[in-house]
Design a protein around this motif. Structure first.
Motif, PDB file in Angstrom:
ATOM      1  N   GLU A 209      19.432  15.890  52.048  1.00  0.00           N
ATOM      2  CA  GLU A 209      20.332  15.390  50.989  1.00  0.00           C
ATOM      3  C   GLU A 209      20.145  15.522  48.952  1.00  0.00           C
ATOM      4  O   GLU A 209      19.104  16.397  49.399  1.00  0.00           O
ATOM      5  N   ARG A 210      21.233  15.575  48.501  1.00  0.00           N
ATOM      6  CA  ARG A 210      21.102  15.374  47.165  1.00  0.00           C
ATOM      7  C   ARG A 210      20.674  14.860  45.852  1.00  0.00           C
ATOM      8  O   ARG A 210      19.910  14.579  45.317  1.00  0.00           O
ATOM      9  N   THR A 211      20.148  13.580  46.157  1.00  0.00           N
ATOM     10  CA  THR A 211      19.566  12.594  45.943  1.00  0.00           C
ATOM     11  C   THR A 211      18.816  11.229  46.975  1.00  0.00           C
ATOM     12  O   THR A 211      19.095  11.804  47.659  1.00  0.00           O
ATOM     13  N   PHE A 212      18.127  11.024  45.777  1.00  0.00           N
ATOM     14  CA  PHE A 212      16.733  10.446  46.406  1.00  0.00           C
ATOM     15  C   PHE A 212      17.666   8.928  47.068  1.00  0.00           C
ATOM     16  O   PHE A 212      17.483   8.669  48.594  1.00  0.00           O
ATOM     17  N   GLU A 213      19.052   8.160  46.603  1.00  0.00           N
ATOM     18  CA  GLU A 213      19.550   7.236  46.932  1.00  0.00           C
ATOM     19  C   GLU A 213      20.420   7.688  48.263  1.00  0.00           C
ATOM     20  O   GLU A 213      20.215   7.193  48.984  1.00  0.00           O
ATOM     21  N   LYS A 214      21.009   8.677  48.519  1.00  0.00           N
ATOM     22  CA  LYS A 214      21.470   9.179  49.515  1.00  0.00           C
ATOM     23  C   LYS A 214      20.933   9.682  50.552  1.00  0.00           C
ATOM     24  O   LYS A 214      20.185   9.248  51.731  1.00  0.00           O
ATOM     25  N   ALA A 215      19.425   9.997  50.079  1.00  0.00           N
ATOM     26  CA  ALA A 215      17.867  10.425  51.510  1.00  0.00           C
ATOM     27  C   ALA A 215      17.378   8.444  51.831  1.00  0.00           C
ATOM     28  O   ALA A 215      17.223   8.889  53.338  1.00  0.00           O
ATOM     29  N   LYS A 216      17.504   7.801  51.268  1.00  0.00           N
ATOM     30  CA  LYS A 216      17.083   6.299  51.807  1.00  0.00           C
ATOM     31  C   LYS A 216      18.174   6.185  52.710  1.00  0.00           C
ATOM     32  O   LYS A 216      17.878   5.380  54.050  1.00  0.00           O
ATOM     33  N   LYS A 217      20.144   5.641  52.363  1.00  0.00           N
ATOM     34  CA  LYS A 217      20.852   6.157  53.640  1.00  0.00           C
ATOM     35  C   LYS A 217      20.372   6.572  54.506  1.00  0.00           C
ATOM     36  O   LYS A 217      20.550   5.654  55.354  1.00  0.00           O
ATOM     37  N   LYS A 218      20.572   7.528  54.552  1.00  0.00           N
ATOM     38  CA  LYS A 218      20.001   8.702  55.287  1.00  0.00           C
ATOM     39  C   LYS A 218      19.072   8.473  56.660  1.00  0.00           C
ATOM     40  O   LYS A 218      18.877   8.175  57.874  1.00  0.00           O
TER      41      LYS A 218
ATOM     42  N   GLY B  63       8.981   3.997  51.497  1.00  0.00           N
ATOM     43  CA  GLY B  63       9.406   4.048  49.964  1.00  0.00           C
ATOM     44  C   GLY B  63      10.503   3.574  49.200  1.00  0.00           C
ATOM     45  O   GLY B  63      10.669   2.356  48.371  1.00  0.00           O
ATOM     46  N   GLY B  64      11.821   3.293  49.403  1.00  0.00           N
ATOM     47  CA  GLY B  64      12.878   2.158  49.119  1.00  0.00           C
ATOM     48  C   GLY B  64      12.471   0.683  49.389  1.00  0.00           C
ATOM     49  O   GLY B  64      12.737  -0.136  48.516  1.00  0.00           O
TER      50      GLY B  64
END
Length: 378
Positions: free
Chosen positions: A17-26, A255-256
């Motif tokens: 993903e491009r952002t850490f927020e999107k990475a956390k969701k995925k 991490g989230g």
């Protein structure tokens, strides 16, 4: 660039993903699928072909074990009966009534079985596939469901053929397979998997699992690979590879959680994530006592029953708790600092959890490889 920023970039990159927020969701979706996804497998065929025996073998149970599907030469299943996997309760194998019996005619069978609840069908025969199985397969096809044919009791056929002077095992297997496929031409020559429920490692069981794995959605693959019994080193390595590919997700989820400013929350949640991950590995790799006992009987090596591996989980729990507990105070302090502090807390947890998971997975995988060496299945 700080080490925290580097870790955040690494976590994001691992997710694709491009952002850490999107990475956390995925990552959360991946871990939810790994821990909780359901899989419903329908096992059907005519009466007495070995449906229940296959279900028991897949679940690592003997036919007379508590909780085993009832077996017999007469119809023992009057309605669809669910059997949960012993270590993966969200994986359910359904023993369906024999198709073609007076109570379950092939033409109305699919409707009565409510097939939409099943992910795929296993159609079993102990001889040639006949009209009832072909008709059933056509009905399943109409509803765009997957099905696969199993020719069961292959060990019995081999024993019978071994008495002949001209016996050749590979030729015998080829002849049985070709004979089955001859009757299935109108379905497009689907593959037929030769199976012995007494010894799943002997014939085509791993090919069956690989085929199913290639057809299922990724999240369903997690359930299939975790629940399938370890029948060889190759099967084990497929499982190890699956868990390796999900370490980043568990680490990001950790991490989230760490970014939430509640004292002690990160430690508790990190520990649950890590130990659930390790417990999934432990059972998937066949390190539990029941799996070791089953392997011992299959390869006729009684000493395997004494390879108690449960202490491994306790050791991993203790070492993980110490490391995660040591970082909990630092994570909480970082989480009190707006924005940048939350990222720092998250990256501390990501780095540590990733390392713990990698080391623990390697330990469990090495133990499982050692068990297979002891069993002579390298």
């Amino acid at each position: 660039m700080t080490s925290q920023s580097s870790d955040a970039d690494e976590a994001t990159k691992a997710s694709g993903e491009r952002t850490f927020e999107k990475a956390k969701k995925k990552a959360q979706e991946k871990i939810d699928h790994l821990f909780n996804i359901s899989l419903n497998i329908a096992v059907t065929g005519e009466t007495g072909v070995g449906k229940s025996a296959f279900i028991n073998a897949y679940r690592g149970l003997k036919d007379d074990d508590e909780g085993a599907a009832e077996t017999g030469v007469t119809e023992t299943t009057a309605e669809p009966t669910p059997y949960n996997h012993p270590t993966m309760p969200n994986v359910v194998l359904w023993d369906l009534p024999g198709v073609g019996t007076p109570n379950f005619k092939a033409k109305t069978y699919v409707k009565k079985m409510q097939i939409d609840r099943f992910d795929f069908f296993i159609i079993i025969s102990s001889v040639r596939f006949k009209e009832n199985e072909i008709m059933l397969a056509k009905e399943i096809q109409k509803r765009k469901k997957k099905f696969h044919f199993i020719r069961s009791k292959i060990d019995n056929d081999i024993r019978a053929e071994e008495q002949k002077k001209t016996f050749n095992k590979e030729e015998t297997l080829s002849r049985i397979r070709k004979d089955c496929q001859e009757n299935l031409k109108e379905l497009g020559n689907p593959p037929v998997f030769l199976i012995s429920s007494w010894n799943l490692s002997a014939f085509d069981f791993e090919k069956l699992v690989s085929t199913l794995n290639s057809e299922l959605p990724e999240h369903k693959q997690y359930a299939l690979l975790q629940s399938a019994p370890v029948t060889s080193v190759a099967m084990l390595e497929k499982k190890v590879d699956m868990f390796k590919k999900l370490i980043w997700a568990a680490a990001i989820v950790s991490g989230g959680i760490a970014a939430v400013p509640v004292p002690g929350l990160s430690f508790a949640c990190d520990t649950v994530t890590v130990m659930t991950f390790f417990t999934k590995c432990f059972h998937a790799f066949g390190l539990d006592d029941r799996s070791l006992e089953k392997l011992s009987e299959r390869v006729n090596k009684p000493e395997l029953k004494n390879l108690k591996k449960a202490p491994l989980l306790k050791e991993l729990a203790a070492s993980s708790a110490v490391r995660l507990g040591g970082s909990a105070v630092g994570e909480f302090l970082c989480s009190l600092v707006p924005v940048a502090g939350n990222i720092a807390a998250a990256t501390i947890s990501f780095t540590m959890t990733r390392d713990i998971l990698q080391n623990g997975l390697k330990m469990l995988a090495d133990e499982a490889r050692g068990v297979l060496r002891e069993a002579g299945l390298e």
